[in-house]
Write a protein that holds these residues in place. Structure first.
Motif, short mmCIF file in Angstrom:
data_model
loop_
_atom_site.label_atom_id
_atom_site.label_comp_id
_atom_site.label_asym_id
_atom_site.label_seq_id
_atom_site.Cartn_x
_atom_site.Cartn_y
_atom_site.Cartn_z
N THR A 134 0.84 -1.18 0.00
CA THR A 134 0.00 0.00 0.00
C THR A 134 0.88 1.24 0.00
N ASP A 270 -8.96 -3.88 -9.36
CA ASP A 270 -8.24 -3.44 -8.17
C ASP A 270 -8.64 -4.31 -6.98
N GLU A 271 -7.74 -4.39 -6.01
CA GLU A 271 -7.98 -5.22 -4.81
C GLU A 271 -8.37 -6.64 -5.22
N MET A 274 -9.81 -9.53 -3.09
CA MET A 274 -11.21 -9.60 -2.67
C MET A 274 -11.99 -10.65 -3.44
N SER A 304 -3.03 -5.92 -6.31
CA SER A 304 -3.37 -6.07 -4.90
C SER A 304 -2.14 -5.77 -4.05
N ALA A 514 -9.35 0.12 3.55
CA ALA A 514 -9.33 -0.13 2.11
C ALA A 514 -10.34 0.72 1.37
N GLN A 542 -3.50 -3.83 5.62
CA GLN A 542 -4.17 -2.69 5.01
C GLN A 542 -4.13 -1.46 5.93
#
Length: 945
Positions: A134, A270-271, A274, A304, A514, A542
């Motif tokens: 991140t 994105d992400e 998940m 990610s 997030a 995160q």
């Protein structure tokens, strides 16, 4: 012999020294600054030696005749030169490079360069899965690849899929700044795009960036964007002539169905971790599986911050993979226990495996602490964890930096904000400029139609606020208490104030980690729990990743404050590996915990996969048994558990959708076709189980629909999810007793018994043991939400509805926004079912639902900044049409806007002036917008003549 050699040696050295001193004695320049003439014709300088000749001179002639030597030049082999965004190898337009520079990005990191140079990436021939911490800059890689692809092929499209509405809004603003002023040749654009009104928008240049998210008011279709930024959530948006679906999955379904999918060239997920989310992960899997099955030149980029099994994800997506652990700003991690601060990564403290370190190492002092947080003299801070949180937060602000405090519940979030504000400097001790900014923020919060949160009103002047994200679909969130609260307008104001430094401390629930980009110098965790459960390793990473940002702070710090009972578990958590990311359709999914045997697990998977199968059949992506098998063999589930298991699940799923009446075989062949009900469910983007329930409700309504009131319509508009709310049965009973005759008839038609409500209000419980009882309970909860919707529909302010029904204001606002999308889905459902009269009746009321106002205000509500309460004030002031407002100047509208504002805070006369200045600017926008609308209406009337 030795002495003689030493003497001879000494004599030779002395002789050399004496000769040198004698030659230099007359012209010594020791200690003087030496300057050399710049004229090359100076006779004192020797001529240059011819090439290939080496000249030697005696030491005695050095000062007068020796030519000066020149040191070799040092060529900077700057890797950073190749990292410039304007480097020729990247082939980016100069305008795009300038736009990035204006946003503070002039170079890329080495890892970004290496990642972009992966095989086939810049040409769009290869998919990409990559992982970066991140704050490490992973979004820029996706942006560059996406922009290069659509600029290289004008007229094509890209989709960027994000998990939260707040991220969509932020990304849309960012990308519009990035593409500002880009002008590809007009002749390279398709003819229909050259005429699109979206294309002519000056503030977006030529590349159109449009956000699709729940509760938004954007009226755009597949043809109206070049870059679509979408959520995973199920949201419906209105088109001029019909209702369309606007989440990423539904957009792709629509494009496949109408054969416009070949224009799609890039999809960014994105992400990506998940994909194993219990509630929305299957949507990510559906999107990727469809794209892999299309055999179209669509480049997929998944990114990610945490993908421990990235190789599996890369294999699934047929992608090049890249991983980096680079962070431009280092993070110092700490554990706080019993008032002692331990370095979590130092060799002498906690950088050991949990087998080498136990709680005794800390409690008995074997792990040396770095600092000690002293006990507070105030009994309010007797709790060592709270004392640590408050002290660490205050310490950060005393150095001028901001901090994020993560709390595990809504109550702790508000409590921490209050306690921290109690130790901050009084407002009168602040510099006037900072105090004015905080006063303006509080004034803006108070001016919102939803009212201001009382805790924010108490803490904002002290530079402290809290931020709680409300999930768009609360029904699928198990921690609604942790997330519900602030309205979207409040969250936007708080985020902007924190980013600008007006707010220094932001207390947030864990979901914020997030949900939005709010970097901080210091991140403080008030314990490591979310609700009653410990957070997972991914969530911990995160939250820690919010600390430190390039250009914001030179270093990031994290402090995890824990209690004695949690210490052992926290130590384990801090050293735990991030779990592998798998398909959410596994047997451990919380949705299917009630199934224990293998056969039941297969059925549960089939039930979850039912929607995926129904979509595939409905959009004709695969209709035969073999083609369906081929499609699902490309799913992540097939890569993680094998195709044989998936084939077994598919057989169960095919039987299930046929038994539910959603699909059938065509003439006894192996081809499957969707039924009318199946098409309606896919069109309205609801789950099959919800679709069956909606079908029963609407079928019953067709037999007896109450048209002499609004309650039945509103009940149909109310989402079938229960939003995770707890019904206040006493409030329900009071509202039921206040219903008119038409409302009571609605109760009877939908199966609600007034006597049952009375019993529940007196302390009874709603039984939900059988399937029939659960369906009845669903009707009761839905009607309770419909009662709230009725108040909103009749212009009751959100904060009043919140108090009336004992619900958070953010949850009430979410209900209002969700209903707008759900109503569009119900209209589409009725159209697909052939219920045209019902669709027309629902469509008639949908505009009121969107405006949140009665019918007489609908025209005014189309003007920006004039919604619901403000529209009513304009109406009562005599401005009852768009033309009336268009023919008034801004100064004439100012008193009306001032009247529409709630109570303002005015400590100084200058605040009145600032307020008038803001309201005048808003009045000018309203006047200009009304003029445009009026001119459009006049032109439309002329065209009809």
């Amino acid at each position: 012999m030795k002495s003689m050699q030493g003497l001879l040696h000494k004599t030779s050295l002395q002789e050399a020294r004496e000769r040198r001193q004698a030659s230099l004695a007359a012209i010594s320049v020791a200690g003087q600054k030496r300057t050399w003439p710049s004229d090359d014709t100076d006779p004192s300088r020797p001529p240059p030696a011819p090439h290939g000749t080496v000249q030697f001179q005696r030491a005695s002639s050095l000062p007068a005749a020796l030519g000066r030597l020149s040191a070799s030049g040092i060529v900077q082999l700057r890797e950073s030169a190749s990292l410039d965004l304007g480097h020729p190898a990247d082939d980016l337009p100069s305008q795009l490079v300038a736009n990035f520079a204006s946003l503070g990005i002039k170079q890329i990191y080495p890892w970004q360069k290496n990642c972009l140079r992966g095989p086939g990436l810049l040409d769009g021939d290869k998919n990409l899965v990559y992982c970066a911490p991140t704050g490490g800059g992973k979004s820029l890689v996706a942006d560059l690849l996406m922009l290069k692809r659509i600029m290289r092929e004008p007229g094509t499209k890209a989709l960027l899929v994000l998990p939260y509405v707040a991220l969509v809004q932020e990304k849309v603003r960012w990308l519009r700044n990035v593409v500002q002023g880009l002008q590809p040749p007009a002749e390279s654009l398709p003819a229909d795009d050259r005429q699109s009104p979206w294309r002519r928008r000056a503030d977006q240049g030529v590349i159109r960036v449009v956000g699709f998210f729940g509760g938004g008011k954007v009226r755009a279709t597949w043809d109206d964007f070049d870059i679509g930024v979408c959520t995973l959530e199920k949201a419906r948006q209105p088109n001029i002539s019909s209702w369309i679906l606007a989440d990423a999955n539904a957009l792709i379904n629509t494009a496949i169905d109408d054969c416009s999918i070949p224009r799609l060239r890039a999809v960014v997920l994105d992400e990506l971790h998940m994909v194993d989310d219990d509630h929305r992960g299957y949507l990510l899997e559906l999107i990727a599986t469809k794209l892999l099955s299309l055999e179209q030149p669509v480049q997929i980029r998944g990114m990610s911050a945490a993908l421990p099994n990235m190789n599996l994800m890369a294999e699934w997506l047929n992608a090049h993979c890249y991983e980096t652990r680079y962070r431009p700003v280092p993070i110092e991690e700490h554990l706080v226990y019993g008032g002692k601060v331990h370095a979590a990564r130092s060799s002498h403290s906690l950088a050991r495996t949990r087998g080498q370190l136990s709680s005794q190492d800390i409690t008995e002092g074997r792990a040396t602490p770095l600092r000690q947080i002293q006990n507070s003299a105030h009994k309010e801070f007797s709790d060592p964890v709270l004392n640590a949180v408050v002290s660490l937060a205050y310490e950060t602000t005393s150095t001028g930096f901001g901090s994020l405090v993560f709390a595990g519940s809504r109550a702790i979030c508000e409590s921490d904000a209050r306690w921290i504000s109690r130790v901050m400097p009084e407002p009168h001790q602040l510099c006037p400029a900072l105090l004015d900014k905080r006063m303006d923020l509080l004034s803006d919060l108070r001016s919102l139609s939803t009212g201001v949160d009382p805790v924010l009103e108490e803490t904002v002047l002290y530079g402290v606020a809290f931020h709680r994200r409300v999930p768009f679909v609360l029904a699928v969130e198990t921690n609604s208490d942790a997330d519900a609260g602030l309205t979207s307008e409040e969250r936007d104001l708080i985020a902007a104030a924190y980013d600008s430094g007006t707010i220094l401390i932001c207390v947030a629930t864990c979901s914020l980690a997030a949900g939005i980009n709010l970097p901080a110098r210091r991140v403080i965790l008030h314990n490591a729990r979310m609700g009653r459960e410990l957070i997972g390793p991914s969530m911990l990473r995160q939250m820690r990743g919010r600390a430190g940002r390039q250009g914001k702070s030179p270093v990031g710090e994290t402090y995890l404050c824990c209690r004695e009972g949690d210490l052992e578990q926290v130590l384990e958590l801090m050293h735990a590996d991030i779990p592998e990311v798998l398909s959410c359709l596994n047997t451990e999914n919380r949705r299917i915990q009630r199934y224990v045997c293998e056969g039941a697990a297969l059925f549960a998977f089939a039930n979850l996969a039912g929607r995926a199968l129904l979509e595939v059949i409905s959009i004709r992506l695969a209709t035969g048994r073999e083609s369906i098998r081929d499609y699902f063999s490309r799913s992540l589930r097939a890569y993680s558990h094998g195709t044989e298991f998936v084939y077994k699940c598919l057989e169960s799923s095919l039987d299930e959708v046929q038994s539910m009446g959603l699909a059938a075989t065509s003439g006894g062949s192996e081809n499957f076709i969707p039924t009318q009900l199946g098409k309606a469910i896919v069109a309205s983007a609801i789950d099959p189980d919800d679709g069956i329930f909606v079908h029963k409700e609407l079928t019953r309504a067709l037999r007896a629909f109450v048209m002499n009131g609004e309650m039945h319509i509103l009940y149909v508009f109310t989402p079938v999810q229960d939003f995770g709310i707890a019904v206040n049965w006493q409030v329900f009973c009071n509202k039921m007793e206040a219903l008119d005759e038409s409302g009571l008839r609605v109760l009877s038609f939908i199966g609600i018994k007034p006597t049952a409500i009375l019993k529940l209000a007196q302390g009874g419980s709603l039984k939900e043991t059988t399937e029939e009882e659960r369906e009845v309970a669903r009707v009761y909860r839905r009607f309770y939400l419909a009662l709230q919707l009725q108040d909103l529909y009749n212009e009751v302010p959100i904060h009043v509805v919140s108090r009336k029904y004992d619900m958070a204001r953010g949850a009430v606002q979410t209900l209002s926004q969700t209903c707008q999308g759900f109503a569009a889905g119900m209209i589409k459902f009725c159209v697909q079912m052939g219920w045209g009269v019902m669709a027309a009746a629902l469509d008639h009321y949908s505009d009121r639902l969107m405006a949140g106002a009665r019918t007489d205000l609908l025209a005014l509500a189309t003007i920006p900044f004039i919604k619901s309460r403000t529209a009513r004030v304009f109406w009562e002031s005599g401005y009852r049409s768009v033309a009336a407002i268009a023919n008034a100047n801004a100064k004439e509208l100012l008193p009306v806007l001032m009247q529409a504002q709630p109570n303002k805070i005015r400590l100084k006369a200058q605040n009145d002036e600032k307020l008038e200045e803001k309201m005048l600017a808003k009045a000018e926008v309203i006047s200009a917008a009304a003029n445009r609308l009026w001119q459009s209406q006049m032109q439309a009337e002329i065209d009809l003549e």
